[in-house]
Design a protein around this motif. Structure first.
Motif, mmCIF file in Angstrom:
data_model
loop_
_atom_site.group_PDB
_atom_site.id
_atom_site.type_symbol
_atom_site.label_atom_id
_atom_site.label_comp_id
_atom_site.label_asym_id
_atom_site.label_seq_id
_atom_site.Cartn_x
_atom_site.Cartn_y
_atom_site.Cartn_z
ATOM 1 N N LYS A 1 18.234 37.681 16.038
ATOM 2 C CA LYS A 1 16.890 37.239 15.664
ATOM 3 C C LYS A 1 16.215 36.480 16.801
ATOM 4 N N LYS B 1 7.792 35.745 11.610
ATOM 5 C CA LYS B 1 8.261 36.815 10.727
ATOM 6 C C LYS B 1 9.610 37.350 11.188
ATOM 7 N N SER C 1 11.908 35.771 12.793
ATOM 8 C CA SER C 1 12.956 34.787 12.505
ATOM 9 C C SER C 1 13.321 34.767 11.025
ATOM 10 N N ASN C 2 12.422 35.270 10.175
ATOM 11 C CA ASN C 2 12.676 35.339 8.728
ATOM 12 C C ASN C 2 13.092 36.737 8.278
ATOM 13 N N ASN C 3 13.469 37.589 9.229
ATOM 14 C CA ASN C 3 13.885 38.979 8.951
ATOM 15 C C ASN C 3 12.802 39.802 8.259
ATOM 16 N N GLU C 4 11.543 39.538 8.584
ATOM 17 C CA GLU C 4 10.437 40.315 8.030
ATOM 18 C C GLU C 4 9.940 41.308 9.076
#
Length: 112
Positions: A5, A95, A97-100
């Motif tokens: 990430k 996004k 970093s939030n797996n989006e």
């Protein structure tokens, strides 16, 4: 494939190098995408989104240049593009970093 990430976040944020170097914001994500797309999970998708955004914004910038002569509309376009260059890489880094999935509005799909 490994998940990284931090590298995805850095790839998005590396676009901000344009404000320092002028062209580094295109070259660094391109090199990262070309070298890591088969090694890092999600790099291919994120890299393509970044490059499509960068190419699209460059085309819009070229269109704005002659529009400067038309009541200064091109200047407003250039300001909007500069704002997009600053804001959307940061939003998409968060996004990543939030797996989006990344989302760059007004992007034309050149690389599928």
């Amino acid at each position: 494939m490994k998940e990284d990430k931090q590298l995805l976040v850095l790839t998005h944020l590396s676009q901000l190098l344009d404000f320092v170097t002028g062209i580094g914001g295109f070259i660094v994500p391109l090199v990262l995408w070309l070298t890591k797309r088969d090694e890092v999970f999600g790099m291919d998708h994120h890299g393509k989104a970044i490059l499509n955004f960068r190419i699209s914004m460059f085309i819009y910038l070229i269109i704005c240049i002659p529009l400067i002569l038309l009541l200064g509309l091109g200047i407003l376009g250039i300001i909007a593009i500069a704002f997009a260059y600053l804001i959307f890489p940061i939003i998409n880094a968060v996004k990543a970093s939030n797996n989006e999935a990344p989302s760059y509005p007004f992007s034309i799909t050149f690389i599928k």
